[in-house]
Structure formats: structure tokens, C-alpha cells
Design a protein around this motif. Structure first.
Motif, PDB file in Angstrom:
ATOM      1  N   TYR A 238       0.854  -1.190   0.000  1.00 18.81           N
ATOM      2  CA  TYR A 238       0.000   0.000   0.000  1.00 18.81           C
ATOM      3  C   TYR A 238       0.891   1.240   0.000  1.00 18.81           C
ATOM      4  CZ  TYR A 238      -4.011  -2.920   1.379  1.00 18.81           C
ATOM      5  OH  TYR A 238      -4.995  -3.870   1.432  1.00 18.81           O
ATOM      6  N   LEU A 239       0.363   2.327  -0.582  1.00 22.99           N
ATOM      7  CA  LEU A 239       1.054   3.614  -0.543  1.00 22.99           C
ATOM      8  C   LEU A 239       0.022   4.692  -0.245  1.00 22.99           C
ATOM      9  CD1 LEU A 239       3.689   5.200  -0.938  1.00 22.99           C
ATOM     10  CD2 LEU A 239       3.071   5.470  -3.348  1.00 22.99           C
ATOM     11  N   ALA A 240       0.276   5.462   0.808  1.00 27.54           N
ATOM     12  CA  ALA A 240      -0.644   6.524   1.227  1.00 27.54           C
ATOM     13  C   ALA A 240       0.038   7.871   1.064  1.00 27.54           C
ATOM     14  CB  ALA A 240      -1.074   6.315   2.679  1.00 27.54           C
ATOM     15  N   GLY A 241      -0.649   8.789   0.382  1.00 25.95           N
ATOM     16  CA  GLY A 241      -0.118  10.131   0.188  1.00 25.95           C
ATOM     17  C   GLY A 241      -0.965  11.215   0.800  1.00 25.95           C
ATOM     18  N   PRO A 265       1.951  11.030  13.648  1.00 29.35           N
ATOM     19  CA  PRO A 265       1.836  12.192  12.755  1.00 29.35           C
ATOM     20  C   PRO A 265       2.769  12.049  11.559  1.00 29.35           C
ATOM     21  CG  PRO A 265       3.121  12.750  14.702  1.00 29.35           C
ATOM     22  CD  PRO A 265       2.574  11.376  14.934  1.00 29.35           C
ATOM     23  N   VAL A 266       2.281  12.456  10.390  1.00 24.72           N
ATOM     24  CA  VAL A 266       3.059  12.420   9.150  1.00 24.72           C
ATOM     25  C   VAL A 266       2.763  13.699   8.378  1.00 24.72           C
ATOM     26  CG1 VAL A 266       3.456  11.246   6.944  1.00 24.72           C
ATOM     27  CG2 VAL A 266       3.012   9.900   9.017  1.00 24.72           C
ATOM     28  N   ASP A 267       3.807  14.365   7.888  1.00 19.73           N
ATOM     29  CA  ASP A 267       3.649  15.559   7.065  1.00 19.73           C
ATOM     30  C   ASP A 267       3.572  15.124   5.602  1.00 19.73           C
ATOM     31  OD1 ASP A 267       3.684  17.959   5.765  1.00 19.73           O
ATOM     32  OD2 ASP A 267       5.554  18.697   6.629  1.00 19.73           O
ATOM     33  N   PHE A 268       2.352  15.018   5.086  1.00 15.71           N
ATOM     34  CA  PHE A 268       2.164  14.516   3.729  1.00 15.71           C
ATOM     35  C   PHE A 268       2.530  15.544   2.658  1.00 15.71           C
ATOM     36  CE2 PHE A 268      -0.454  11.456   6.064  1.00 15.71           C
ATOM     37  CZ  PHE A 268       0.020  10.274   5.513  1.00 15.71           C
ATOM     38  N   ARG A 269       2.939  16.724   3.046  1.00 17.29           N
ATOM     39  CA  ARG A 269       3.457  17.673   2.054  1.00 17.29           C
ATOM     40  C   ARG A 269       4.806  17.210   1.526  1.00 17.29           C
ATOM     41  NH1 ARG A 269       3.268  22.973   5.633  1.00 17.29           N
ATOM     42  NH2 ARG A 269       4.232  21.409   7.013  1.00 17.29           N
ATOM     43  N   THR A 270       5.571  16.516   2.357  1.00 18.35           N
ATOM     44  CA  THR A 270       6.915  16.092   1.957  1.00 18.35           C
ATOM     45  C   THR A 270       7.152  14.599   2.144  1.00 18.35           C
ATOM     46  OG1 THR A 270       7.777  16.579   4.182  1.00 18.35           O
ATOM     47  CG2 THR A 270       7.877  18.351   2.543  1.00 18.35           C
ATOM     48  N   ARG A 271       6.200  13.869   2.732  1.00 22.77           N
ATOM     49  CA  ARG A 271       6.415  12.460   3.053  1.00 22.77           C
ATOM     50  C   ARG A 271       5.255  11.605   2.557  1.00 22.77           C
ATOM     51  NH1 ARG A 271      11.562  12.052   4.193  1.00 22.77           N
ATOM     52  NH2 ARG A 271      11.384  10.402   5.765  1.00 22.77           N
ATOM     53  N   SER A 272       5.529  10.324   2.352  1.00 24.93           N
ATOM     54  CA  SER A 272       4.522   9.326   2.019  1.00 24.93           C
ATOM     55  C   SER A 272       4.644   8.180   3.016  1.00 24.93           C
ATOM     56  CB  SER A 272       4.727   8.796   0.590  1.00 24.93           C
ATOM     57  OG  SER A 272       4.588   9.807  -0.370  1.00 24.93           O
ATOM     58  N   VAL A 273       3.596   7.366   3.095  1.00 25.61           N
ATOM     59  CA  VAL A 273       3.608   6.194   3.971  1.00 25.61           C
ATOM     60  C   VAL A 273       3.377   4.957   3.107  1.00 25.61           C
ATOM     61  CG1 VAL A 273       2.420   4.970   5.826  1.00 25.61           C
ATOM     62  CG2 VAL A 273       2.850   7.429   6.027  1.00 25.61           C
ATOM     63  N   ALA A 274       4.250   3.966   3.274  1.00 31.03           N
ATOM     64  CA  ALA A 274       4.135   2.707   2.541  1.00 31.03           C
ATOM     65  C   ALA A 274       3.992   1.563   3.532  1.00 31.03           C
ATOM     66  CB  ALA A 274       5.352   2.489   1.651  1.00 31.03           C
ATOM     67  N   ALA A 275       3.233   0.566   3.133  1.00 29.76           N
ATOM     68  CA  ALA A 275       3.033  -0.603   3.994  1.00 29.76           C
ATOM     69  C   ALA A 275       3.173  -1.865   3.168  1.00 29.76           C
ATOM     70  CB  ALA A 275       1.650  -0.558   4.650  1.00 29.76           C
ATOM     71  N   ARG A 330       8.497  11.868  -0.212  1.00 28.27           N
ATOM     72  CA  ARG A 330       7.285  11.983  -1.016  1.00 28.27           C
ATOM     73  C   ARG A 330       7.487  11.285  -2.364  1.00 28.27           C
ATOM     74  NH1 ARG A 330       1.868  12.807  -0.403  1.00 28.27           N
ATOM     75  NH2 ARG A 330       0.994  13.590  -2.328  1.00 28.27           N
ATOM     76  N   VAL A 331       6.726  10.222  -2.626  1.00 29.18           N
ATOM     77  CA  VAL A 331       6.831   9.457  -3.868  1.00 29.18           C
ATOM     78  C   VAL A 331       5.424   9.132  -4.365  1.00 29.18           C
ATOM     79  CG1 VAL A 331       9.087   8.431  -3.381  1.00 29.18           C
ATOM     80  CG2 VAL A 331       7.017   7.285  -2.563  1.00 29.18           C
ATOM     81  N   ARG A 332       5.359   8.685  -5.602  1.00 26.02           N
ATOM     82  CA  ARG A 332       4.082   8.278  -6.187  1.00 26.02           C
ATOM     83  C   ARG A 332       4.005   6.763  -6.414  1.00 26.02           C
ATOM     84  NH1 ARG A 332       0.937  12.389  -7.690  1.00 26.02           N
ATOM     85  NH2 ARG A 332       1.847  14.463  -7.880  1.00 26.02           N
ATOM     86  N   ARG A 333       5.141   6.086  -6.197  1.00 25.14           N
ATOM     87  CA  ARG A 333       5.171   4.636  -6.425  1.00 25.14           C
ATOM     88  C   ARG A 333       6.177   4.019  -5.473  1.00 25.14           C
ATOM     89  NH1 ARG A 333       8.404   1.697 -10.407  1.00 25.14           N
ATOM     90  NH2 ARG A 333       7.520  -0.368 -10.830  1.00 25.14           N
ATOM     91  N   VAL A 334       5.842   2.847  -4.962  1.00 26.74           N
ATOM     92  CA  VAL A 334       6.765   2.115  -4.100  1.00 26.74           C
ATOM     93  C   VAL A 334       6.845   0.679  -4.604  1.00 26.74           C
ATOM     94  CG1 VAL A 334       4.954   1.511  -2.421  1.00 26.74           C
ATOM     95  CG2 VAL A 334       7.365   1.482  -1.737  1.00 26.74           C
ATOM     96  N   GLY A 345       5.964  -6.877  -3.951  1.00 26.08           N
ATOM     97  CA  GLY A 345       4.722  -6.130  -4.070  1.00 26.08           C
ATOM     98  C   GLY A 345       5.031  -4.704  -4.479  1.00 26.08           C
ATOM     99  N   GLU A 346       4.068  -4.024  -5.064  1.00 26.91           N
ATOM    100  CA  GLU A 346       4.229  -2.630  -5.429  1.00 26.91           C
ATOM    101  C   GLU A 346       2.885  -1.936  -5.382  1.00 26.91           C
ATOM    102  OE1 GLU A 346       4.975  -1.699  -9.690  1.00 26.91           O
ATOM    103  OE2 GLU A 346       5.346  -3.863  -9.856  1.00 26.91           O
ATOM    104  N   ALA A 347       2.940  -0.604  -5.210  1.00 27.18           N
ATOM    105  CA  ALA A 347       1.706   0.179  -5.109  1.00 27.18           C
ATOM    106  C   ALA A 347       1.976   1.575  -5.623  1.00 27.18           C
ATOM    107  CB  ALA A 347       1.221   0.226  -3.658  1.00 27.18           C
ATOM    108  N   ARG A 348       0.913   2.227  -6.066  1.00 26.23           N
ATOM    109  CA  ARG A 348       0.962   3.616  -6.534  1.00 26.23           C
ATOM    110  C   ARG A 348       0.014   4.468  -5.690  1.00 26.23           C
ATOM    111  NH1 ARG A 348       3.389   4.552 -11.432  1.00 26.23           N
ATOM    112  NH2 ARG A 348       4.022   2.690 -12.608  1.00 26.23           N
ATOM    113  N   GLU A 349       0.340   5.747  -5.647  1.00 22.86           N
ATOM    114  CA  GLU A 349      -0.519   6.655  -4.885  1.00 22.86           C
ATOM    115  C   GLU A 349      -1.856   6.796  -5.573  1.00 22.86           C
ATOM    116  OE1 GLU A 349      -0.497  11.376  -4.095  1.00 22.86           O
ATOM    117  OE2 GLU A 349       1.358  10.315  -3.521  1.00 22.86           O
TER     118      GLU A 349
END
Length: 349
Positions: A238-241, A265-275, A330-334, A345-349
Motif C-alpha cells: 500500500y502507498l498513502a499520500g 503524525p506524518v507531514d504529507f506535504r513532503t512524506r509518504s507512507v508505505a506498507a 514523497r513518492v508516487r510509487r513504491v 509487491g508494489e503500489a501507486r498513490e
């Protein structure tokens, strides 16, 4: 019927003639934003001919000599390897500064960038890829020299342009910013070329010292364990933006806990979360270790080491669901892989 059959072989020939129609030349333009002036370097490719620019005529001919400014395959213009024009300097809010510690750098821009490159006296290193307007990027100076890849220019063109940039450095370090879009209007050539390609490079000589906060880590493990609420047997990434998507992923992480802890807390202006959820396992003893993270453009590659219980090991006799949750740049794909490069596994925002 016979006349119709005779006309059929002519149709491909007519189509080919239409494809081949054109003015017979192409243009590549480099807009060089030096501190003291803005220069437009224009190269012409194709068949020798004459074109008009405003009230003057330009004679385009095959190479007639040698020059450091010449690009292989380009036509010469009135006996010169290119058409060169010089205008006043354009002031853009784009800058790279060096941290007081020496190894830290920060790139700041008020205009979108494709990339930025530093020449430190020995070679070129890539500082950043794409940056948005108003973005800042703190980083540790990269190790490892490479030839700059400038998207708007061919390799031969880039070598000539960068050689000129270095010829003017006077012993100083240099930063070259490739802007996302050219700034000057295209030349009004008559007839118009078949293709007009343009790019802009902003050149900075010297780096002033300033306090630079250390960049955020390449990644941060937000949570890891074996009791996720992910119910499937197949692995999934999963990828969360944004906060909404992150809340969905967080529920898969903590859905089996009582009480449920709040999401970090996560600053989604500059960071992404991947699982990465490995899926349901029949026993305990399964685990996930993060080996490392690398970035290329808008993609993060996360290398995981997946461990399974050894035969005969004493493990919990209950279903488990191993997972790892990461904060990334901050990414659009992991893409998650094992150490051998196999995609898990892979995911896109």
C-alpha cells in the motif's frame, strides 16, 4: 473495376509524400541563464538552406570548420557553429547553499525544476530530480560522479553546454539547474522548422554558507509486527499520500488491537507512507526486516528480508499476519523487493 485496381498501389505512395512534407530542418535551443547575462544558443539540424529571422537571412550549411561550440551533425549558421544571442540577466529565485558543516546542501526554488547538478571541482554529482515551485530540498552531498543527464538536450549538446559553463567558473564550484520549462519565446523563423526543441539552464557560481537543517532520514519505521488485521493470504503493498488513505492503511495495522492506538503524525506535504503486508501465516516465527530504501525519480525501492521459522523451531501455534509500515520521502510509487531483486509487491498513490 480495372481503373480502381490501378489506383490502389498509388495510395501508399501518396501517403508517404504527405509524411515527408516539411521544411527540412529542425531547431534545438539552449537558454543559458548566467549571473551576468542570458544567452540563447540555437542549433539547426537537417538540410542546408536559408531561413529568415525577422529582417535578416540565415544561411544554414554543412560544417565548415572546427569549434568548441560545434555539435556533431548540426548545421553552421552564416559560418558559425550556432546562432548565439546575448540579453540581460534574468533573476530567478533558485539557489543552492552549503551548510556550515560542509557536507550538507539545500536547494531552494521558486520555479519548477527538472534536476540540479553540482560540479565540485572534480566532477558532477546529481543533487535533485524534479522539484516543485516553492520547494526546498536538504541533502547530504552525494558521492559518486556521473555525467549530467539533461532532459531537454542530447548528449552531444549537453557536453558542449556544460563545457562552456565550466570554462567560466574561475575555480568556483558550480550548480546547474535545469528548469522545467524554457523562459524565452521561440524564435520567429520563416519557414517554421519541422520541430522546435528548447530547454533552459540556470547557472550558479559559488555556494554561500548558511545553516542547513539535516535532511529527514531516507525512511522511518512507523510500526512493525506480526498481528496485523490484514486478512488475506497473498502479500500486498500500500502507498498513502494523504491522511484519508493513511487512516485506511492504519486500520489494517491496528485493527486487532484494543484499544486502538492513534496513528503517528506524518507531514504529507513532503512524506509518504508505505506498507507491506506479507499475508496470513499458519504459525508464529515469520518476520520482516528492512534492509534499505533507495529513490529514483518518484519511485521508492524498499528492500525487505523476509524470515521464516526454521524446521523444528518452537513457535506460536496461531495465525499471524506480519507487516511493516514505513514513512518515506514523497513518492508516487513504491516497489518492495527481496535482497535478490525479486518483486514482493508494489503500489501507486
Amino acid at each position: 473495376m480495372g481503373r480502381a485496381l490501378l489506383l490502389l498501389p498509388l495510395l501508399p505512395l501518396l501517403a508517404a509524400c504527405q509524411v515527408l512534407e516539411g521544411t527540412g530542418y529542425r531547431v534545438a535551443e539552449a537558454q543559458l541563464l548566467f549571473p551576468e547575462a542570458t544567452e540563447r544558443w540555437t542549433y539547426f539540424y537537417g538540410e542546408p538552406r536559408e531561413v529568415r529571422l525577422g529582417g535578416r537571412s540565415l544561411r544554414l550549411e554543412s560544417a565548415t570548420g572546427e569549434s568548441l561550440w560545434a555539435v556533431p551533425g548540426a548545421l553552421w549558421v552564416d559560418g558559425n557553429p550556432l546562432l548565439r544571442e546575448v540579453g540581460p540577466a534574468l533573476r530567478l529565485q533558485v539557489e543552492a547553499v552549503r551548510g556550515i558543516s560542509g557536507s550538507l546542501l539545500e536547494v531552494r526554488t521558486q520555479t519548477p525544476l527538472r534536476s540540479s547538478w553540482l560540479y565540485d571541482g572534480a566532477g558532477w554529482v546529481r543533487l535533485t530530480g524534479n522539484l516543485r515551485q516553492g520547494e526546498r530540498r536538504a541533502l547530504v552531498q552525494p558521492i559518486g560522479y556521473q555525467t549530467p543527464e539533461l532532459q531537454a538536450f542530447t548528449g552531444s549538446e549537453a557536453r558542449v553546454l556544460l563545457r562552456e559553463v565550466l570554462a567560466r567558473r574561475a575555480g568556483r564550484q558550480v550548480v546547474v539547474f535545469e528548469l522545467a520549462e524554457p523562459l524565452l519565446r521561440p524564435l520567429s523563423l520563416d519557414p517554421a522548422p519541422d520541430f522546435y526543441r528548447a530547454g533552459a539552464l540556470l547557472v550558479q557560481y559559488g555556494l554561500r554558507l548558511e545553516f542547513v537543517a539535516p535532511p529527514p532520514p531516507l525512511f522511518r519505521i512507523l510500526d512493525r509486527g506480526t498481528n496485523a488485521a490484514y486478512p488475506e493470504t497473498e502479500a500486498r503493498a500500500y502507498l498513502a499520500g494523504n491522511p484519508t488513505r493513511f487512516a485506511e492503511v492504519w486500520n489494517l495495522v491496528v485493527g486487532n488491537r484494543l484499544p486502538r492506538p492513534p496513528a503517528p503524525p506524518v507531514d504529507f506535504r513532503t512524506r509518504s507512507v508505505a506498507a507491506f503486508f506479507w499475508g496470513l501465516k499458519p504459525t508464529g516465527g515469520y518476520g520482516i526486516e528492512v534492509v534499505g530504501v533507495t529513490y529514483a525519480g518518484d519511485t521508492a525501492r524498499v528492500v525487505l528480508n523476509l524470515t521464516s521459522p526454521r524446521p523444528g523451531a518452537i513457535v506460536t501455534q496461531a495465525l499471524t499476519s506480519p507487516y511493516v509500515l514505513l514513512e518515506l520521502e514523497r513518492v508516487r510509487r513504491v516497489v518492495f523487493t527481496d535482497p535478490g531483486g525479486r518483486i514482493l509487491g508494489e503500489a501507486r498513490e
